[in-house]
Design an enzyme around this catalytic site. Structure first.
Site: not given
Length: 290
Positions: A42, A44, A54
């Site tokens: 990910s 994020f 992000d």
């Protein structure tokens, strides 16, 4: 079989593939230990672990190194989040070569402008690329991959940008035409209604991927009933779980003025040794240290 072939076969043969986010080798091992079928590398979570937004701030090199480190620690496939592809179609060529070489089994690329804002940010910049430009990025990714089973997943942000179902469906068909192997449809609605509507209206030939962060009512049982959603990604529950747990532990230590009570609740040092594969190291010491 390559990791890409393993993942593609799971998508073809299983009703639903369940993927959990991770952002380093330790969390990747915990995802594997829990029984998830793949890792979501990910963007994020990597941003959060670095203490930055992000927003296309960390570099492609940092994500590639992150994927490489996780790939060496686990045996399940890695789904690489490559955000917008780190630039235009030329950047995408380099990104696919690097991320596939680092051990990812497939890549997910979104159709927003670079640099991007994270999708669930209230008031964030959610500007979409022209369809033709994103088609070119998909075509570049498909042409660059070495393994034909390395899936290119086109992430549609039309619902995130408030442009509605017709735009989302139009983009989905255009991205499939450009060679995408699956469509990730994203939503910030607090209910699953617009995702369910998209799934029911989707008549393309490639499967759907979803990330039900803000509509947790859509359980895996309900997802399977829809039929054409083949992958569910839990996109940020690893880092959110870590923050929850650490806040609890740290707060109790401060409140107690020591670690006596907390020590009864947290895992032992020996369990950390297991996650580090210390036993394997010791076996190698017996074999090779002379």
């Amino acid at each position: 079989m390559s990791a890409s072939s393993v993942f593609k076969q799971m998508v073809e043969e299983r009703p639903l593939v369940s993927v959990m986010a991770a952002h380093n080798p330790l969390t990747a091992r915990l995802v594997e230990e829990a029984g998830f079928e793949a890792i979501w590398a990910s963007g994020f979570e990597l941003s959060a672990s670095l203490g930055i937004p992000d927003a296309s701030i960390f570099t492609m090199t940092e994500q590639v190194e992150n994927v490489r480190n996780m790939s060496g620690a686990i045996d399940i496939p890695i789904v690489a989040d490559i955000d917008t592809g780190y630039g235009n179609a030329i950047n995408v060529i380099h990104a696919i070569e690097a991320i596939e070489g680092a051990g990812a089994a497939l890549a997910v690329m979104e159709d927003k402008n670079f640099p991007k804002d994270t999708s669930l940010l209230e008031g964030g910049r959610q500007d979409l690329l022209r369809i033709e430009e994103f088609q070119g990025k998909i075509e570049a990714a498909v042409a660059q991959r070495k393994d034909p089973d390395f899936m290119i997943v086109a992430r549609i942000e039309a619902l995130i940008a408030g442009q509605g179902q017709e735009e989302a469906l139009k983009r989905g068909h255009a991205y499939e035409e450009a060679g995408a192997d699956a469509i990730l449809i994203h939503s910030k609605s607090k209910t699953p209604d617009e995702i369910v509507e998209f799934a029911k209206r989707w008549d393309g030939g490639v499967p759907i991927v979803i990330v039900p962060t803000v509509y947790p009512q859509l359980t895996e049982e309900r997802i399977r009933e829809l039929g054409n959603i083949k992958v569910v990604i839990y996109g940020n529950h690893c880092v959110r779980g870590i923050v929850t747990a650490l806040r609890d532990v740290f707060s109790q230590i401060r409140a107690d003025g020591g670690i006596e009570e907390v020590d009864k609740k947290i895992v032992s040092v020996e369990e950390i040794f297991d996650l580090q594969n210390v036993a394997g190291m010791k076996e190698n010491e017996k074999r090779y240290l002379r």
